[in-house]
Scaffold this active site. Structure first.
Site, PDB file in Angstrom:
ATOM      1  N   GLU A  62       5.117  -3.348  -3.635  1.00 32.04           N
ATOM      2  CA  GLU A  62       4.913  -4.793  -3.663  1.00 32.04           C
ATOM      3  C   GLU A  62       4.735  -5.319  -5.091  1.00 32.04           C
ATOM      4  O   GLU A  62       4.945  -6.507  -5.341  1.00 32.04           O
ATOM      5  CB  GLU A  62       3.727  -5.190  -2.795  1.00 32.04           C
ATOM      6  CG  GLU A  62       2.355  -4.924  -3.385  1.00 32.04           C
ATOM      7  CD  GLU A  62       1.232  -5.497  -2.520  1.00 32.04           C
ATOM      8  OE1 GLU A  62       1.384  -5.513  -1.294  1.00 32.04           O
ATOM      9  OE2 GLU A  62       0.218  -5.926  -3.088  1.00 32.04           O
ATOM     10  N   GLU A 116      -1.261   3.081   0.340  1.00 37.66           N
ATOM     11  CA  GLU A 116      -0.381   2.142  -0.360  1.00 37.66           C
ATOM     12  C   GLU A 116      -0.937   1.839  -1.751  1.00 37.66           C
ATOM     13  O   GLU A 116      -2.146   1.675  -1.925  1.00 37.66           O
ATOM     14  CB  GLU A 116      -0.274   0.850   0.449  1.00 37.66           C
ATOM     15  CG  GLU A 116       0.595  -0.210  -0.193  1.00 37.66           C
ATOM     16  CD  GLU A 116       0.710  -1.461   0.666  1.00 37.66           C
ATOM     17  OE1 GLU A 116       1.118  -2.509   0.119  1.00 37.66           O
ATOM     18  OE2 GLU A 116       0.402  -1.404   1.868  1.00 37.66           O
ATOM     19  N   LYS A 124      -7.875  -2.387   3.742  1.00 40.04           N
ATOM     20  CA  LYS A 124      -8.012  -2.402   2.296  1.00 40.04           C
ATOM     21  C   LYS A 124      -9.169  -1.486   1.885  1.00 40.04           C
ATOM     22  O   LYS A 124     -10.261  -1.561   2.451  1.00 40.04           O
ATOM     23  CB  LYS A 124      -8.275  -3.822   1.800  1.00 40.04           C
ATOM     24  CG  LYS A 124      -7.124  -4.790   2.077  1.00 40.04           C
ATOM     25  CD  LYS A 124      -5.904  -4.468   1.240  1.00 40.04           C
ATOM     26  CE  LYS A 124      -4.793  -5.480   1.453  1.00 40.04           C
ATOM     27  NZ  LYS A 124      -3.656  -5.276   0.540  1.00 40.04           N
ATOM     28  N   ASP A 152      -4.813   0.800   1.873  1.00 38.94           N
ATOM     29  CA  ASP A 152      -4.170   0.165   0.724  1.00 38.94           C
ATOM     30  C   ASP A 152      -5.206  -0.012  -0.375  1.00 38.94           C
ATOM     31  O   ASP A 152      -6.211  -0.694  -0.188  1.00 38.94           O
ATOM     32  CB  ASP A 152      -3.597  -1.188   1.157  1.00 38.94           C
ATOM     33  CG  ASP A 152      -2.832  -1.901   0.059  1.00 38.94           C
ATOM     34  OD1 ASP A 152      -2.773  -1.386  -1.066  1.00 38.94           O
ATOM     35  OD2 ASP A 152      -2.290  -2.990   0.325  1.00 38.94           O
ATOM     36  N   HIS A 161       7.440  -6.721   3.036  1.00 41.27           N
ATOM     37  CA  HIS A 161       6.584  -7.844   3.398  1.00 41.27           C
ATOM     38  C   HIS A 161       7.309  -8.818   4.319  1.00 41.27           C
ATOM     39  O   HIS A 161       6.674  -9.596   5.018  1.00 41.27           O
ATOM     40  CB  HIS A 161       6.115  -8.570   2.142  1.00 41.27           C
ATOM     41  CG  HIS A 161       5.023  -7.843   1.426  1.00 41.27           C
ATOM     42  ND1 HIS A 161       4.490  -8.263   0.249  1.00 41.27           N
ATOM     43  CD2 HIS A 161       4.363  -6.701   1.735  1.00 41.27           C
ATOM     44  CE1 HIS A 161       3.545  -7.429  -0.147  1.00 41.27           C
ATOM     45  NE2 HIS A 161       3.453  -6.471   0.737  1.00 41.27           N
ATOM     46  N   ASP A 183       9.290  -6.732  -2.019  1.00 41.91           N
ATOM     47  CA  ASP A 183       8.809  -8.105  -1.949  1.00 41.91           C
ATOM     48  C   ASP A 183       9.748  -8.963  -2.783  1.00 41.91           C
ATOM     49  O   ASP A 183       9.847  -8.788  -3.999  1.00 41.91           O
ATOM     50  CB  ASP A 183       7.380  -8.179  -2.487  1.00 41.91           C
ATOM     51  CG  ASP A 183       6.722  -9.521  -2.229  1.00 41.91           C
ATOM     52  OD1 ASP A 183       7.405 -10.558  -2.380  1.00 41.91           O
ATOM     53  OD2 ASP A 183       5.527  -9.550  -1.887  1.00 41.91           O
TER      54      ASP A 183
END
Length: 463
Positions: free
Chosen positions: A326, A297, A220, A271, A376, A349
């Site tokens: 997502e 992402e 992240k 991400d 996911h 997702d």
């Protein structure tokens, strides 16, 4: 005819205190209590269906209210008529004109639609005594198409095109199913790189994940470019060192082609969880280029297809790809991303889109566009649609599995395919977990309200 009808349902606001340990934290979402707006749909027999959508805490009660309103419309319906045409059932769910005004097909009302739709898919799988993936994989191409929502997407793919695509893959379907049961489905781990984790925790979890067989990792990013570069270099220093590899580890070069894999065959993705404007995303990723991420992402707003296309074009000379999905509301958002060639990797997702019916649409569109799908959860893409999982990976997050009746498992960095007559969607929560973590009346949250619960302390925040 089964004679079974939907008689009633219950909706539960279930919140797990992941914020205490920093699990789920990223640049956009620094307070995350992983939560489920959870529905149990009952029939006049023993058959039940469990469904859910996902939030991160506050506002979960709003989604629960919306689920209640959507679910009222299905009480009294015969399950035989629903199961005979799941595509028509989805159209029914999204067609109430007053509910539709609240979206349409986006936001809280669409999250609620997902939960109800997912519950009926779970029920259908259990009724047929199959895991959900097996139920869908056993569909004929015609049944698959009938269960898919094509509305607003026929300018990209028509039912006739989808049928031809599915029939072209039908011949090898059985062999692919046997292979994925035998080998499992490749996974990547996000659990090493939450933004709220200390360096020591990142280091420990990265070593543990290598030992568990993972060779694809996600970090992240988005709070501070130089610190993210440092954190990425920390992970790279571990996963690129042959001394840290499990004995006899072999990575098939084809599975990491065009992913900026390091010398050990390990891959790193990053991400940003939508935190940047378009120019900021481009400049930020130039700073992170030395850690050689496979993709970035969610670099910007999830609705901004043109922005994603701009970012993808700018990052292509750096060898960095773009992934998103997502938070894509619905199949139309994916259609636009694919039409503009704005992404390299499609992420889906079923708790964000309206459920499986839209997932099937996106899988078909991605296959037509030649894009890989890294959702996911899932796996039916390989068996039924694309026929290829060489470069695909499913996200694995190592949290909260103990709360589910049929928790997912991994082995050697791959998902173990769930089997069994009562597995359904693998979404059913343990009754004791629902009771304990129901907000605000469950035992855990009652204790917190009385000052007896743990206090989150990460990223310098007292929450």
């Amino acid at each position: 005819m089964s004679g079974l009808k939907i008689t009633d349902f219950s909706v539960h606001d279930v919140r797990y205190p992941t914020n205490v340990t920093g699990d789920g934290t990223d640049a956009m979402n620094k307070e995350c209590d992983y939560s489920a707006a959870y529905i149990v749909v009952n029939t006049n027999g023993d058959l039940k269906g469990q469904g859910m959508t996902f939030t991160i805490g506050r506002g979960n009660e709003i989604v629960c209210f919306a689920i209640t309103e959507v679910a009222k419309r299905i009480v009294g319906m015969e399950i035989d008529s629903i199961f005979a045409d799941m595509g028509a059932f989805f159209s029914f769910l999204i067609s109430d004109p007053q509910h539709r005004w609240l979206g349409p097909e986006k936001g809280v009302i669409h999250l609620a639609t997902a939960a109800v739709s997912n519950a009926l898919w779970d029920m259908m799988a259990k009724y047929n005594k199959k895991p959900l993936w097996k139920l869908i994989c056993d569909f004929t191409p015609e049944e698959f198409v009938r269960s898919t929502c094509f509305r607003y997407c026929t300018d990209f793919i028509t039912p006739e095109e989808a049928l031809a695509l599915l029939k072209a893959k039908e011949g090898g379907k059985k062999a692919r199913e046997e292979e994925v049961i035998r080998r499992g489905y490749p996974a990547y781990t996000t659990s090493v790189g939450w933004l709220g984790y200390s360096d020591e925790k990142v280091r420990r979890l990265t070593h543990e994940s290598l030992a568990q067989g993972f060779n694809v990792f996600k970090l992240k990013v988005g709070a501070d470019a130089q610190d993210d570069l440092r954190r990425g270099q920390l992970i790279r220093s571990i996963i690129d060192d042959p001394a840290n590899m499990p004995k006899d580890r072999k990575v098939d070069p084809a599975t990491v082609a065009d992913k900026n894999a390091g010398p050990t065959g390990c891959v790193l993705m990053v991400d940003a969880n939508q935190v940047w404007d378009v120019p900021q995303a481009i400049e930020y990723m130039k700073v992170l280029e030395p850690i050689k991420p496979w993709f970035i992402e969610e670099p910007t707003a999830p609705d901004d297809a043109v922005g994603h296309a701009t970012i993808r074009k700018a990052l292509k000379p750096l060898g960095i790809q773009v992934a998103t999905g997502e938070h894509a509301h619905n199949r139309m958002t994916f259609k636009q991303l694919l039409q503009l060639d704005a992404i390299d990797v499609v992420q889906i997702d079923s708790c964000r889109t309206g459920g499986i019916q839209e997932i099937l649409t996106v899988l078909l569109m991605a296959a037509k566009a030649g894009k890989i799908v890294c959702p996911h959860s899932g796996g039916i893409d390989y068996i039924c649609v694309s026929g290829d999982m060489t470069r695909n990976v499913l996200e694995y997050v190592d949290h909260l599995h103990e709360n589910f009746v049929h928790p997912i498992t991994t082995k050697d960095g791959r998902y173990v395919v769930p089997l069994g007559e009562d597995v359904g969607y693998s979404i059913e929560m343990k009754a004791e977990s629902v009771e304990r973590f129901t907000y605000p009346t469950g035992a855990y949250w009652t204790a917190v309200a009385e000052g007896k619960g743990p206090v989150a302390d990460h990223l310098g925040l007292k929450l």
